[in-house]
Design a protein around this motif. Structure first.
Motif, PDB file in Angstrom:
ATOM      1  N   ILE A   6       0.843  -1.201   0.000  1.00 22.10           N
ATOM      2  CA  ILE A   6       0.000   0.000   0.000  1.00 22.10           C
ATOM      3  C   ILE A   6       0.878   1.250   0.000  1.00 22.10           C
ATOM      4  O   ILE A   6       0.682   2.166  -0.799  1.00 22.10           O
ATOM      5  N   LEU A   7       1.884   1.253   0.856  1.00 20.36           N
ATOM      6  CA  LEU A   7       2.746   2.430   0.934  1.00 20.36           C
ATOM      7  C   LEU A   7       3.558   2.621  -0.346  1.00 20.36           C
ATOM      8  O   LEU A   7       3.764   3.736  -0.806  1.00 20.36           O
ATOM      9  N   GLU A   8       3.990   1.493  -0.935  1.00 21.79           N
ATOM     10  CA  GLU A   8       4.740   1.603  -2.191  1.00 21.79           C
ATOM     11  C   GLU A   8       3.865   2.208  -3.294  1.00 21.79           C
ATOM     12  O   GLU A   8       4.300   3.073  -4.047  1.00 21.79           O
ATOM     13  N   THR A   9       2.609   1.766  -3.354  1.00 17.87           N
ATOM     14  CA  THR A   9       1.703   2.300  -4.371  1.00 17.87           C
ATOM     15  C   THR A   9       1.488   3.796  -4.176  1.00 17.87           C
ATOM     16  O   THR A   9       1.519   4.574  -5.132  1.00 17.87           O
ATOM     17  N   ILE A  10       1.297   4.183  -2.921  1.00 19.08           N
ATOM     18  CA  ILE A  10       1.079   5.608  -2.642  1.00 19.08           C
ATOM     19  C   ILE A  10       2.317   6.426  -3.009  1.00 19.08           C
ATOM     20  O   ILE A  10       2.216   7.496  -3.598  1.00 19.08           O
ATOM     21  N   MET A  12       4.523   5.654  -5.307  1.00 21.42           N
ATOM     22  CA  MET A  12       4.622   5.706  -6.769  1.00 21.42           C
ATOM     23  C   MET A  12       3.796   6.867  -7.326  1.00 21.42           C
ATOM     24  O   MET A  12       4.221   7.587  -8.218  1.00 21.42           O
ATOM     25  N   SER A  14       2.429   9.572  -5.436  1.00 21.23           N
ATOM     26  CA  SER A  14       2.620  10.911  -4.876  1.00 21.23           C
ATOM     27  C   SER A  14       4.037  11.441  -5.065  1.00 21.23           C
ATOM     28  O   SER A  14       4.231  12.638  -5.168  1.00 21.23           O
ATOM     29  N   GLY A  67      -7.721   7.542  -6.072  1.00 23.56           N
ATOM     30  CA  GLY A  67      -6.527   8.343  -5.820  1.00 23.56           C
ATOM     31  C   GLY A  67      -5.478   8.228  -6.904  1.00 23.56           C
ATOM     32  O   GLY A  67      -4.280   8.328  -6.639  1.00 23.56           O
ATOM     33  N   ILE A  68      -5.924   7.976  -8.131  1.00 25.66           N
ATOM     34  CA  ILE A  68      -4.981   7.869  -9.249  1.00 25.66           C
ATOM     35  C   ILE A  68      -5.236   9.032 -10.217  1.00 25.66           C
ATOM     36  O   ILE A  68      -6.343   9.149 -10.747  1.00 25.66           O
TER      37      ILE A  68
ATOM     38  N   THR B   6      -4.816   6.076   4.661  1.00 18.97           N
ATOM     39  CA  THR B   6      -3.419   6.155   5.093  1.00 18.97           C
ATOM     40  C   THR B   6      -3.173   7.516   5.722  1.00 18.97           C
ATOM     41  O   THR B   6      -3.623   8.537   5.210  1.00 18.97           O
ATOM     42  N   ILE B  45      -2.048   2.794   8.624  1.00 17.54           N
ATOM     43  CA  ILE B  45      -2.920   2.325   7.553  1.00 17.54           C
ATOM     44  C   ILE B  45      -4.151   1.697   8.184  1.00 17.54           C
ATOM     45  O   ILE B  45      -4.037   0.808   9.036  1.00 17.54           O
ATOM     46  N   GLN B  61     -13.608  11.872   2.065  1.00 21.64           N
ATOM     47  CA  GLN B  61     -12.265  12.366   1.712  1.00 21.64           C
ATOM     48  C   GLN B  61     -12.073  13.804   2.184  1.00 21.64           C
ATOM     49  O   GLN B  61     -11.053  14.142   2.781  1.00 21.64           O
ATOM     50  N   ARG B  76      -5.013  10.139   3.269  1.00 18.69           N
ATOM     51  CA  ARG B  76      -5.561   9.766   1.956  1.00 18.69           C
ATOM     52  C   ARG B  76      -6.632   8.702   2.143  1.00 18.69           C
ATOM     53  O   ARG B  76      -6.491   7.818   2.992  1.00 18.69           O
ATOM     54  N   VAL B  77      -7.665   8.773   1.335  1.00 15.56           N
ATOM     55  CA  VAL B  77      -8.727   7.758   1.353  1.00 15.56           C
ATOM     56  C   VAL B  77      -8.889   7.229  -0.057  1.00 15.56           C
ATOM     57  O   VAL B  77      -9.159   7.984  -0.992  1.00 15.56           O
ATOM     58  N   GLN B  78      -8.677   5.945  -0.237  1.00 16.67           N
ATOM     59  CA  GLN B  78      -8.786   5.341  -1.572  1.00 16.67           C
ATOM     60  C   GLN B  78      -9.555   4.033  -1.482  1.00 16.67           C
ATOM     61  O   GLN B  78      -9.428   3.314  -0.495  1.00 16.67           O
ATOM     62  N   PHE B  83      -5.102  -1.320  -4.916  1.00 14.20           N
ATOM     63  CA  PHE B  83      -3.816  -1.836  -4.423  1.00 14.20           C
ATOM     64  C   PHE B  83      -3.589  -3.277  -4.862  1.00 14.20           C
ATOM     65  O   PHE B  83      -2.491  -3.652  -5.261  1.00 14.20           O
ATOM     66  N   ILE B  86      -2.742  -3.398  -8.677  1.00 15.36           N
ATOM     67  CA  ILE B  86      -1.380  -3.018  -9.073  1.00 15.36           C
ATOM     68  C   ILE B  86      -0.344  -4.017  -8.565  1.00 15.36           C
ATOM     69  O   ILE B  86       0.616  -4.319  -9.260  1.00 15.36           O
ATOM     70  N   GLN B  87      -0.543  -4.546  -7.377  1.00 13.46           N
ATOM     71  CA  GLN B  87       0.525  -5.289  -6.723  1.00 13.46           C
ATOM     72  C   GLN B  87       0.428  -6.808  -6.828  1.00 13.46           C
ATOM     73  O   GLN B  87       1.376  -7.505  -6.525  1.00 13.46           O
TER      74      GLN B  87
END
Lengths: 447, 89
Positions: A6-10, A12, A14, A67-68, B6, B45, B61, B76-78, B83, B86-87
Motif C-alpha cells: 500500500i505504501l509503495e503504491t502511494i 509511486m 505521490s 486516488g490515481i 493512510t 494504515i 475524503q 488519503r482515502v482510496q 492496491f 497493481i501489486q
C-alpha cells in the motif's frame, strides 16, 4: 493487509509521478458521412457529444475514488479525410471546428483524428484535408492532426513527404506552437491513445476505450536502488516496475469501460515523460550509468529500456496496443532539454534512438529558416527507419519562426519548452522534388 | 465498499484517537489497523468499510483531508481494489 505494498503504491503516485497519462475514447464516424457538409458536421457533433458525454465525469470519479491521477481525457475519431471525402466542400476546416466544438462542450483536453492515411496514395479527400491542415489547426485549439505517409507493406509516399514538409512550414509561419498538434507518421497504428497521432482506425469497433499509462519516475526510482548491478538485473527491475505501472492502466481502463458501457480496447505500454523533474525518460537512461543522454551507449540503453517495458507490460494487461515503447519527446522531458542545452544530444543521435524506441523525432524545435525540403528529408529518414524495421515512426518538428539555434520556444504546461536544435544545412531539395513512391521493402534476406 | 485510509506525518499524541473518532462519525467501520514509524514519520494504515448503499466517498475524503490539515498529517482515502490490482498477479 499488505502495508508495504500500500505504501509503495502511494509513493509511486505521490512522489514518483505515476499517473494515467490518458484515457482516450475512440469513436467511429463512418456513419456520419453525408454529401452535405453541414449535415455531416451535425452528425459528427451529435455522435461525439452523445457517446462521450460521461467520459470526463467517469474519469474524474475514478480519480477521486482510487486516488490515481488521470491527466488527460481525450477522444480519437475516424480519420476525417475518410469521413469528409464525400462532402461538398473545398476545405475541411468546418470539420476541425466541429471536432473542436464537441471537445470543448465535453471538457476533453484534446481530440485527434483530423487525419489522412496516404501511405500508398491520395484520394481527393486526402488532398483536401492535408491542404486544410494549417487553417484548421490555426482556427481550433483542441484538435490534433496526423498524416500517415509510409507503411512497411506499401513503402513511402514521397509526394506526401514533400507536401508535409511544406504544410509544417506553412503552419509554423502562422504559429509555430500549433506544430505540436501535427504529426507525420509511418506505420501509424489504429488504436493509439496518445496525441498528436491518435485516430480511430477503420478496423476498430464503433466505440472503444484505450489507455495510456506513464511512469518514467517509477522506473528511474527503481533503477537508482540497483546502482552498478549488471544488465540482467536492470532488465528484470524494469520489467517488474512496468508490470505494476501497466496493471494500473488495465485496472482503470476496465473500470472506465464498464462505467461507460463500451468495450475496453488496449493499454499502450509507453513510458511518456513530462517536463516535471523526475518524470523523465532521459533520467532513466542516465540512472543506467550514462553521464548524459546522448552519450555513446544511449541507443543501447534505450533499446534495453524499451524492450523490458514491453516484456513487463505485456503480461499485465489483456490487450496491448498503441505505440507501446519509450517516448523521447525533447520538449516534454527535462532531462532531454538539459542534454540539448549542454550540447550532449543532437538530432542525429535522436534519429538513431528512434530506431529502437517508439515514435520518432518528437517535439523538436528547429531553426525557423529551415527549408521545407529539409523537413521533408527528416520525415523521409524517419519513415525509412519505420518502414524497414516494421515499426511506427513519426516526425513532430517545430520550425521556430524567427528563431535560431540557441533560442528557446515555450509550448506551455505539460508540453514544456524546447531549445532550437541545429539541423544539417546541406540541401536534399532535388531528392525530395523527385516525388513518387519508395517501394515497400523486401522481408526476406534480413541483415 | 472497502477503503484504505493512510495517515502519514509527524508523530504526535492523539492521532489514532482523532482519526478513529472521525471515522466513527462518518460511519466508517474499521476492519484492520496498523501503524509504524518510518524514520520520524508516523505511518498508519486503516482498512475501513462503508456499509451504506450510496456511500459519499467525496465527503469522507474532504472531511478526513481537513482533519489531516488540522493535525498536520496527510490523510488519503482510496478504494482498496486499486492496491490489489497493481501489486498482485
Amino acid at each position: 493487509m499488505e502495508e508495504k505494498q500500500i505504501l509503495e503504491t502511494i509513493q509511486m503516485v505521490s512522489e514518483e509521478n505515476l499517473d494515467i497519462r490518458t484515457i482516450t475514447m475512440g469513436i467511429s464516424l463512418l456513419d456520419c458521412i453525408d454529401p452535405n457538409a453541414e449535415a455531416a458536421a451535425r452528425k459528427i457533433y451529435d455522435k461525439i457529444t452523445h457517446y462521450a458525454k460521461n467520459l470526463v465525469p467517469v474519469a474524474k470519479a475514478i480519480e477521486m475514488e482510487y486516488g490515481i491521477p488521470i491527466v488527460n481525457k481525450r477522444i480519437s475519431v475516424t480519420p476525417i479525410a475518410i469521413v469528409a471525402g464525400a462532402s461538398d466542400v473545398t476545405d475541411d476546416t468546418i470539420f476541425a471546428k466541429t471536432l473542436d466544438r464537441a471537445a470543448t462542450e465535453l471538457g476533453v483536453d484534446i481530440i485527434g483524428g483530423f487525419s489522412a492515411l496516404v501511405h500508398k496514395g491520395y484520394t481527393k479527400g486526402d488532398h483536401r484535408l492535408i491542404q486544410s491542415i494549417p487553417q484548421a489547426l490555426n482556427e481550433t485549439s483542441r484538435v490534433c492532426s496526423s498524416v500517415n505517409i509510409g507503411a512497411t507493406r506499401s513503402g513511402i509516399n514521397m509526394d506526401a513527404v514533400q507536401e508535409m514538409g511544406r504544410v509544417i512550414k506553412q503552419l509554423a509561419e502562422i504559429d509555430p506552437v500549433k506544430c505540436m498538434n501535427l504529426v507525420v507518421f509511418a506505420n501509424a497504428v489504429e488504436d493509439n491513445p496518445f496525441m498528436a497521432g491518435a485516430f480511430h482506425g477503420v478496423g476498430e469497433a464503433d466505440c472503444v476505450i484505450n489507455m495510456g499509462v506513464s511512469g518514467p519516475g517509477v522506473v528511474k526510482h527503481a533503477l537508482t536502488k540497483i546502482k552498478g548491478a549488471p544488465f540482467d538485473v536492470v532488465s528484470e527491475t524494469i520489467k517488474k516496475t512496468a508490470f505494476k505501472v501497466t496493471r494500473m492502466g488495465q485496472f482503470v481502463g476496465t473500470l472506465a469501460a464498464q462505467r461507460l458501457h463500451v468495450p475496453f480496447g488496449i493499454v499502450d505500454l509507453s513510458l511518456a515523460p513530462t517536463p516535471a523533474r523526475g518524470d523523465s525518460v532521459a533520467e532513466i537512461l542516465e540512472a543506467m550509468g550514462l553521464e548524459s543522454v546522448g552519450a555513446a551507449g544511449t541507443t543501447a540503453a534505450l533499446a534495453l529500456l524499451n524492450d523490458a517495458v514491453k516484456k513487463g507490460g505485456v503480461m499485465a494487461c489483456e490487450h496491448v496496443g498503441g505505440l507501446s515503447g519509450a517516448f523521447i519527446p525533447v520538449s516534454e522531458d527535462s532531462g532531454m532539454i538539459q542534454a540539448v542545452t549542454n550540447q550532449h544530444l543532437n538530432i542525429e543521435k535522436l534519429e538513431a534512438m528512434t530506431a529502437v524506441c517508439s515514435v520518432g523525432l518528437d517535439m523538436i524545435a528547429v531553426p525557423g529558416n529551415t527549408p521545407a525540403a529539409v523537413i521533408s528529408g527528416m520525415i523521409a529518414d524517419e519513415a525509412a527507419i519505420g518502414v524497414i524495421n516494421n515499426k511506427p515512426t513519426a516526425v513532430r518538428v517545430i520550425p521556430a519562426t524567427g528563431k535560431d539555434v540557441g533560442d528557446d520556444i515555450n509550448f506551455g504546461g505539460i508540453f514544456g519548452h524546447a531549445p532550437v536544435m541545429a539541423v544539417n544545412t546541406s540541401s536534399p531539395a532535388e531528392f525530395i522534388a523527385r516525388g513518387g513512391r519508395i517501394p515497400a521493402p523486401i522481408h526476406s534476406f534480413k541483415n | 465498499m472497502k477503503i484504505v485510509i493512510t495517515v502519514i506525518g509527524q508523530d504526535q499524541i492523539g492521532i489514532v484517537a482523532k482519526v478513529s473518532r472521525k471515522l466513527a462519525d462518518l460511519k466508517v467501520n474499521i476492519l484492520d489497523i496498523s501503524q509504524t514509524l518510518m524514520q520520524t514519520n508516523f505511518t498508519m494504515i486503516l482498512m475501513g468499510e462503508i456499509k451504506t448503499d450510496t456511500p459519499n466517498l467525496a465527503q469522507i475524503q474532504t472531511e478526513l483531508k481537513a482533519l489531516g490539515t488540522e493535525i498536520g498529517v496527510v490523510i488519503r482515502v482510496q478504494r482498496s481494489e486499486v492496491f490489489d490490482a497493481i501489486q498482485k498477479l
